[in-house]
Design a protein around this motif. Sequence first.
Motif, PDB file in Angstrom:
ATOM      1  N   SER A 117       1.318  -8.245   0.666  1.00 19.54           N
ATOM      2  CA  SER A 117       0.037  -7.874   0.127  1.00 19.54           C
ATOM      3  C   SER A 117      -0.300  -6.251   0.030  1.00 19.54           C
ATOM      4  CB  SER A 117      -1.103  -8.384   1.053  1.00 19.54           C
ATOM      5  OG  SER A 117      -2.387  -7.807   0.654  1.00 19.54           O
ATOM      6  N   PRO A 118      -0.089  -5.481  -1.129  1.00 18.89           N
ATOM      7  CA  PRO A 118      -0.552  -4.145  -1.007  1.00 18.89           C
ATOM      8  C   PRO A 118      -1.765  -3.704  -0.464  1.00 18.89           C
ATOM      9  CG  PRO A 118       0.131  -4.971  -3.053  1.00 18.89           C
ATOM     10  CD  PRO A 118      -0.004  -6.179  -2.417  1.00 18.89           C
ATOM     11  N   GLU A 119      -3.067  -4.357  -0.322  1.00 21.18           N
ATOM     12  CA  GLU A 119      -4.421  -4.497   0.276  1.00 21.18           C
ATOM     13  C   GLU A 119      -3.936  -4.302   1.725  1.00 21.18           C
ATOM     14  OE1 GLU A 119      -8.653  -6.014   0.705  1.00 21.18           O
ATOM     15  OE2 GLU A 119      -6.840  -7.155   0.332  1.00 21.18           O
ATOM     16  N   ILE A 120      -3.317  -5.393   2.309  1.00 23.72           N
ATOM     17  CA  ILE A 120      -3.153  -5.469   3.984  1.00 23.72           C
ATOM     18  C   ILE A 120      -2.080  -4.343   4.453  1.00 23.72           C
ATOM     19  CG2 ILE A 120      -2.190  -6.697   5.724  1.00 23.72           C
ATOM     20  CD1 ILE A 120      -3.326  -9.134   4.151  1.00 23.72           C
ATOM     21  N   ALA A 121      -1.027  -4.066   3.663  1.00 20.46           N
ATOM     22  CA  ALA A 121      -0.060  -3.127   3.931  1.00 20.46           C
ATOM     23  C   ALA A 121      -0.720  -1.760   4.018  1.00 20.46           C
ATOM     24  CB  ALA A 121       0.951  -2.931   2.921  1.00 20.46           C
ATOM     25  N   GLU A 122      -1.535  -1.060   3.231  1.00 17.48           N
ATOM     26  CA  GLU A 122      -2.283   0.151   3.162  1.00 17.48           C
ATOM     27  C   GLU A 122      -3.183   0.107   4.126  1.00 17.48           C
ATOM     28  OE1 GLU A 122      -4.597   3.488   0.582  1.00 17.48           O
ATOM     29  OE2 GLU A 122      -3.585   1.577  -0.473  1.00 17.48           O
ATOM     30  N   ILE A 123      -4.022  -0.938   4.458  1.00 14.79           N
ATOM     31  CA  ILE A 123      -4.874  -0.895   5.627  1.00 14.79           C
ATOM     32  C   ILE A 123      -3.882  -0.855   7.096  1.00 14.79           C
ATOM     33  CG2 ILE A 123      -6.423  -2.537   7.147  1.00 14.79           C
ATOM     34  CD1 ILE A 123      -7.619  -3.455   4.083  1.00 14.79           C
ATOM     35  N   ALA A 124      -2.898  -1.533   7.194  1.00 15.42           N
ATOM     36  CA  ALA A 124      -2.039  -1.159   8.370  1.00 15.42           C
ATOM     37  C   ALA A 124      -1.939   0.029   8.592  1.00 15.42           C
ATOM     38  CB  ALA A 124      -0.848  -2.263   8.212  1.00 15.42           C
ATOM     39  N   ALA A 125      -1.268   0.666   7.745  1.00 18.11           N
ATOM     40  CA  ALA A 125      -0.910   2.082   7.918  1.00 18.11           C
ATOM     41  C   ALA A 125      -2.136   2.810   8.223  1.00 18.11           C
ATOM     42  CB  ALA A 125      -0.157   2.640   6.314  1.00 18.11           C
ATOM     43  N   ASP A 126      -3.196   2.739   7.612  1.00 21.15           N
ATOM     44  CA  ASP A 126      -4.147   3.469   8.046  1.00 21.15           C
ATOM     45  C   ASP A 126      -4.778   2.909   9.438  1.00 21.15           C
ATOM     46  OD1 ASP A 126      -6.783   5.053   7.927  1.00 21.15           O
ATOM     47  OD2 ASP A 126      -8.031   2.908   7.055  1.00 21.15           O
ATOM     48  N   PHE A 127      -4.612   1.945   9.853  1.00 19.54           N
ATOM     49  CA  PHE A 127      -5.072   1.512  11.263  1.00 19.54           C
ATOM     50  C   PHE A 127      -4.126   1.995  12.063  1.00 19.54           C
ATOM     51  CE2 PHE A 127      -4.566  -1.407  14.887  1.00 19.54           C
ATOM     52  CZ  PHE A 127      -5.904  -1.581  15.146  1.00 19.54           C
ATOM     53  N   ILE A 128      -2.798   1.973  11.892  1.00 17.99           N
ATOM     54  CA  ILE A 128      -1.938   2.578  12.930  1.00 17.99           C
ATOM     55  C   ILE A 128      -2.187   4.106  13.235  1.00 17.99           C
ATOM     56  CG2 ILE A 128       0.512   2.957  13.213  1.00 17.99           C
ATOM     57  CD1 ILE A 128       1.107   0.499  11.793  1.00 17.99           C
ATOM     58  N   GLN A 129      -2.368   4.681  12.114  1.00 18.85           N
ATOM     59  CA  GLN A 129      -2.618   6.236  12.298  1.00 18.85           C
ATOM     60  C   GLN A 129      -3.940   6.457  12.795  1.00 18.85           C
ATOM     61  OE1 GLN A 129      -0.917   8.594  12.398  1.00 18.85           O
ATOM     62  NE2 GLN A 129      -2.139  10.473  12.293  1.00 18.85           N
ATOM     63  N   ARG A 130      -4.954   5.762  12.484  1.00 21.79           N
ATOM     64  CA  ARG A 130      -6.310   5.930  12.878  1.00 21.79           C
ATOM     65  C   ARG A 130      -6.828   5.448  14.312  1.00 21.79           C
ATOM     66  NH1 ARG A 130     -10.013   1.949  11.898  1.00 21.79           N
ATOM     67  NH2 ARG A 130      -8.721   1.512  10.216  1.00 21.79           N
ATOM     68  N   ARG A 131      -5.951   4.320  14.546  1.00 24.54           N
ATOM     69  CA  ARG A 131      -6.370   3.711  15.957  1.00 24.54           C
ATOM     70  C   ARG A 131      -5.250   3.998  17.032  1.00 24.54           C
ATOM     71  NH1 ARG A 131     -10.118  -0.626  16.398  1.00 24.54           N
ATOM     72  NH2 ARG A 131      -9.316  -0.539  18.467  1.00 24.54           N
ATOM     73  N   LEU A 132      -3.858   3.797  16.654  1.00 24.33           N
ATOM     74  CA  LEU A 132      -2.747   3.844  17.448  1.00 24.33           C
ATOM     75  C   LEU A 132      -1.946   5.175  17.333  1.00 24.33           C
ATOM     76  CD1 LEU A 132      -1.676  -0.104  16.864  1.00 24.33           C
ATOM     77  CD2 LEU A 132      -3.089   0.958  18.522  1.00 24.33           C
ATOM     78  N   GLY A 133      -2.732   6.241  16.957  1.00 23.46           N
ATOM     79  CA  GLY A 133      -2.004   7.576  16.426  1.00 23.46           C
ATOM     80  C   GLY A 133      -1.153   8.111  17.578  1.00 23.46           C
ATOM     81  N   ASP A 134      -1.419   7.804  19.041  1.00 26.01           N
ATOM     82  CA  ASP A 134      -0.657   8.485  19.900  1.00 26.01           C
ATOM     83  C   ASP A 134       0.595   7.800  20.325  1.00 26.01           C
ATOM     84  OD1 ASP A 134      -1.893   5.991  20.774  1.00 26.01           O
ATOM     85  OD2 ASP A 134      -2.508   6.757  22.924  1.00 26.01           O
ATOM     86  N   HIS A 135       1.068   6.998  19.708  1.00 28.32           N
ATOM     87  CA  HIS A 135       2.355   6.059  19.790  1.00 28.32           C
ATOM     88  C   HIS A 135       3.549   6.793  19.754  1.00 28.32           C
ATOM     89  CE1 HIS A 135       2.007   5.613  15.404  1.00 28.32           C
ATOM     90  NE2 HIS A 135       3.522   5.781  15.259  1.00 28.32           N
ATOM     91  N   ASP A 136       4.399   6.528  20.535  1.00 24.69           N
ATOM     92  CA  ASP A 136       5.736   7.449  20.567  1.00 24.69           C
ATOM     93  C   ASP A 136       6.990   7.021  19.557  1.00 24.69           C
ATOM     94  OD1 ASP A 136       5.391   9.129  22.770  1.00 24.69           O
ATOM     95  OD2 ASP A 136       5.042   7.433  23.984  1.00 24.69           O
TER      96      ASP A 136
END
Length: 323
Positions: A46-65
């Motif tokens: 799903s392109p919609e969910i894929a984009e939201i996932a990329a945004d979420f990872i950077q916005r909420r989990l951006g301190d990951h290694d």
Amino acid sequence: MLSFVHITDLHFSATPGVYSFIGAALSERYQAGVGIVQDFFNGRHSPEIAEIAADFIQRRLGDHDCILLTGDLATRGTQSDLQTARDYVLSPSANGTTYQTSTGRPTLSVGNRPVVLLPGNHDRFEDSKCVPGGTMFDSVFGDKWTKGPQSVQVNAVCGLDGTTINVICADFTLPSAQHADPPAFFPGQGRCIEDVVRELSRVTLASRVKYPRRGIIWVSHFPPSFPNEPVGRLLELVDSHFLLDAARNCGIKYLICGHTHRQYYVDAADIILIVGGTACMLHSSNGNWINSLRFEVNNGEADIVEFSSFEFSQEDKDFVYRP
């Protein structure tokens, strides 16, 4: 402490939005006539969910290694599907801080954080008949997966303080349909081939000798079955007891997997199994998931100190924490 974002089973396709794997196997002119079928057929992304996932990872989990992807990046092992997956996973961010590329497309590759990945059974489908044994994955992702089919790869993930975990990935995809059990079950099965298990044990023990202060975790696309979390014959890792025996013999505590499209966590005392669930497959009956794992390393032993799961909510149009 080291933090990982774990996602799996993206099922990217050059032509997204078709509801089933049957649709992916048919020629373009027939795709419009394919309706929603069982989740077993592994729909495209799903392109919609894929984009939201990329945004979420950077916005909420951006301190990951590190971002860890445990296989089935593409729907088929064709160059077009695999390249579409690669664009999402590895295209550079426009400015190093946004989840979008210079052309406005979503990407997981933000900053200098490493990406660790390995192929799944879909990534090795040689043609539209789901026949295993394809090698296009090794060409398209050759800079990230360097060992080829049915191989073992060691990836060192290092934190800012120098804490390091060796993430050891094993490719248990089928070399051919004859390696399935029975052979008719080849689309969804993997197999613990003796040479791969032996190499996995060898490089693990060698890593312990050479880097005694590093933690070690194992990664397989296919999870082994446990009594309370059976996988089923269609999706089975054939001879998975060899993998579990090797893990115990090597002192491996954590095994991280994908494949089943279900998100679950099994604590079997001596082994902890983490299965990711599909991140952005269209119409997943088990939801769409992102996991966050934080490890602490002490005297060469890695231990999870925090595990969080996030499920896509259609109502919120975002990923939501699920305790």
